[in-house]
Write an enzyme that holds these catalytic residues in place. Structure first.
Site, PDB file in Angstrom:
ATOM      1  N   LYS A 147       0.882  -1.168   0.000  1.00 17.70           N
ATOM      2  CA  LYS A 147       0.000   0.000   0.000  1.00 17.70           C
ATOM      3  C   LYS A 147       0.921   1.220   0.000  1.00 17.70           C
ATOM      4  O   LYS A 147       0.848   2.101   0.871  1.00 17.70           O
ATOM      5  CB  LYS A 147      -0.911  -0.064   1.247  1.00 17.70           C
ATOM      6  CG  LYS A 147      -2.045   0.951   1.255  1.00 17.70           C
ATOM      7  CD  LYS A 147      -3.146   0.642   0.263  1.00 17.70           C
ATOM      8  CE  LYS A 147      -4.184   1.749   0.293  1.00 17.70           C
ATOM      9  NZ  LYS A 147      -5.147   1.658  -0.810  1.00 17.70           N
ATOM     10  N   ASP A 151      -5.600  -3.410  -1.820  1.00 22.89           N
ATOM     11  CA  ASP A 151      -7.056  -3.405  -2.045  1.00 22.89           C
ATOM     12  C   ASP A 151      -7.383  -3.902  -3.451  1.00 22.89           C
ATOM     13  O   ASP A 151      -8.286  -4.716  -3.657  1.00 22.89           O
ATOM     14  CB  ASP A 151      -7.648  -2.005  -1.794  1.00 22.89           C
ATOM     15  CG  ASP A 151      -6.799  -0.870  -2.358  1.00 22.89           C
ATOM     16  OD1 ASP A 151      -5.634  -1.109  -2.732  1.00 22.89           O
ATOM     17  OD2 ASP A 151      -7.307   0.267  -2.440  1.00 22.89           O
ATOM     18  N   ASP A 167      -1.482 -12.241   5.527  1.00 25.02           N
ATOM     19  CA  ASP A 167      -2.389 -12.990   6.401  1.00 25.02           C
ATOM     20  C   ASP A 167      -3.827 -12.844   5.901  1.00 25.02           C
ATOM     21  O   ASP A 167      -4.570 -13.824   5.755  1.00 25.02           O
ATOM     22  CB  ASP A 167      -2.253 -12.447   7.827  1.00 25.02           C
ATOM     23  CG  ASP A 167      -2.937 -13.333   8.846  1.00 25.02           C
ATOM     24  OD1 ASP A 167      -3.133 -14.522   8.555  1.00 25.02           O
ATOM     25  OD2 ASP A 167      -3.264 -12.832   9.933  1.00 25.02           O
ATOM     26  N   ASP A 196      -6.362 -15.786   3.689  1.00 25.76           N
ATOM     27  CA  ASP A 196      -7.670 -16.306   4.114  1.00 25.76           C
ATOM     28  C   ASP A 196      -8.684 -16.126   2.992  1.00 25.76           C
ATOM     29  O   ASP A 196      -9.484 -17.013   2.699  1.00 25.76           O
ATOM     30  CB  ASP A 196      -8.184 -15.578   5.369  1.00 25.76           C
ATOM     31  CG  ASP A 196      -7.847 -16.338   6.648  1.00 25.76           C
ATOM     32  OD1 ASP A 196      -6.798 -17.000   6.672  1.00 25.76           O
ATOM     33  OD2 ASP A 196      -8.640 -16.278   7.617  1.00 25.76           O
TER      34      ASP A 196
END
Ligand code: ATP
Length: 356
Positions: free
Chosen positions: A194, A227, A251, A255
Site C-alpha cells: 500500500k 485493495d 495474512d 484467508d
C-alpha cells in the site's frame, strides 16, 4: 538418514488435525521419527506451561515441525516457532482440487502461491498509548502537520519493515517463482503493498522487490496495491503465479484466497527459515468445532505434503497429494465444512486407503 519431526498439536482442533496427519505419515512407512511432546493446554494442566522444556529442546533439534494451532494461553509456542526460530517465509499455496466446493464458478486450474513475510510488519504487536509517542517524539509531525500530542487519548501500533526483511522475502519469492517456472508456471512475481499511503515502509518493500527481481531475468514482475489485489484474487485468480507481500496483508489475502480452494479446512502452509521450518494449516484452533471430531484434516495433511517436499522426499509428497486429490475427486468422504457428514477420522482413513 532418518528425519526428526516434532509434532506440536497445540489447542482446539490443533491436536485432532495433527494426529490425523501423523496417522497418514505413519501409514506411508517413511524414514521419519515423529516425536509428540506434550504442549498447549494439556501441558499447562500437567506442567503449568504450554511449552515445556522437553518440547522446546526437541523442537530445537528437529528437522521439521508439524504444528496445529494455539489459543491465546499457548501463543508462546507460535511466537517461538515464528520469531525465535526466525521462520520468515510463510508459503501459502492456493490450489484447487477437483470436487472441492468453492464459491468460484470456474475454479479448474487455480494454482498460485502467496509468499508472506512472517517476521516483522505489525507482528508481534508493538502497541501502546499515544501519550508515549507524544512524549518520546515531541517534534514528529505527520503529512498533515499533526503531532502525536494533538490526538488526545488513544493507542498506536508500530509497523517495522527492514531492508534485511524485504531482501530475504523478495529472494524467497523469486526462488519459488523460478522453481515453479521450471514446472510450467508463468514465472511472474506480483508484489503487493500500500505504498501510495505507507510511502516509507511499503515503499521500501516495493523498491527492494524491484531490485531483487533484477537478479532473475527469466521472471516477470508486477505491483498492485493490496485493495486492488484482493479484488484481483477473486476476479482473475488464474493470472496469478507468486504473490509477495508483507505480514498482515499476506495474512488477510491468504484467508480470502483460501476460499477459492474450499476454505480454511483445505488451505496448507509452510514457514521456512534458514535453519528451521514448521508446517501448519492456515486455520486456527476453531474452538467452535473442537472436540467434536468434525475438523477437516486436509489442510494439515497438505501441510505435511509441503513438509515432505522440504525434506527432499518429493516423490512421497506427490504420492500423498495424489491420495488427497483422489478422495476429493470421488467426493464421498467429506467433513461438514465441505458439505459432507464424515468425521475427521473417516477423511483420514479415506486418504490412507488411497495411498495403498
Ligand atoms: P485464528 O485467529 O487463530 O486464525 P480464528 O478463530 O480466527 O483463529 P479459525 O480457528 O481458523 O479462525 O476458524 C474460523 C472458522 O473456520 C471457524 O468457524 C471454524 O470452525 C472454521 N474452521 C477452521 N478450520 C477448520 C477445519 N479444519 N475444519 C472445519 N472448519 C474449520
Amino acid at each position: 538418514m532418518t528425519k526428526k519431526i516434532v509434532a506440536l498439536g497445540g489447542d482446539g482442533i490443533g491436536p485432532e488435525v495433527v494426529d490425523a496427519a501423523i496417522q497418514v505419515l505413519e501409514s506411508m512407512n517413511l524414514d521419519l521419527e515423529i516425536l509428540k511432546p506434550l504442549c498447549g493446554e494439556a501441558a499447562i494442566k500437567k506442567f503449568g506451561t504450554p511449552f515445556p522444556k522437553e518440547a522446546m529442546d526437541l523442537t530445537n533439534q528437529s528437522d521439521a515441525i508439524l504444528f496445529g494451532a494455539t489459543e491465546q494461553a499457548s501463543v508462546i509456542i507460535l511466537a517461538y516457532l515464528r520469531w525465535v526460530l526466525d521462520t520468515y517465509a510463510n508459503l501459502r499455496p492456493i490450489k484447487y482440487y477437483e470436487g472441492v466446493s468453492t464459491p468460484i464458478k470456474d475454479p479448474e486450474g487455480i494454482d498460485f502461491l502467496i509468499v508472506r513475510e512472517n517476521s516483522e510488519g505489525m507482528y508481534p504487536g508493538r502497541e501502546g498509548d499515544i501519550s508515549l509517542l507524544a512524549e518520546k517524539l515531541p517534534d514528529y509531525k505527520d503529512l498533515m502537520g499533526k503531532s502525536f500530542a494533538d490526538f488526545g487519548k488513544g493507542k498506536f501500533a508500530i509497523r517495522i519493515i527492514t531492508e534485511k526483511g524485504c531482501k530475504r522475502i523478495a529472494k524467497a519469492a523469486c526462488e519459488k517463482a523460478r522453481e515453479r517456472k521450471k514446472r510450467g508456471f508463468s514465472g511472474k512475481v506480483t508484489c503487493v503493498t500500500k505504498s501510495n499511503v505507507l510511502r516509507e515502509s511499503c515503499g521500501l518493500f516495493q523498491k527492494t522487490c524491484e531490485e531483487v527481481i533484477k537478479g532473475y531475468p527469466e521472471l516477470r514482475y508486477e505491483h498492485f496495491y493490496v485493495d486492488d489485489m484482493a479484488r484481483r484474487i477473486v476476479r482473475f485468480p488464474k493470472d496469478i503465479d507468486v504473490i509477495v507481500t508483507s505480514n498482515m496483508f499476506g495474512d488477510i489475502l491468504s484467508d480470502l484466497a483460501g476460499e477459492l480452494m474450499g476454505g480454511l479446512g483445505m488451505a496448507p502452509s509452510a514457514c521456512i527459515g534458514d535453519r528451521y521450518a514448521y508446517f501448519e494449516p492456515v486455520h486456527g484452533s476453531a474452538p467452535d468445532i473442537a472436540g467434536k471430531g468434525v475438523a477437516n484434516p486436509t489442510a494439515t495433511i497438505l501441510s505435511s505434503v509441503m513438509m515432505l517436499e522440504y525434506l527432499g522426499m518429493r516423490e512421497k509428497a506427490e504420492e500423498l497429494e495424489n491420495a488427497v486429490k483422489a478422495v476429493y475427486e470421488e467426493g464421498k468422504v467429506l467433513t461438514p465444512d465441505m458439505g459432507g457428514k464424515s468425521k475427521t477420522r473417516n477423511v483420514t482413513k479415506a486418504i490412507i486407503q488411497k495411498l495403498k
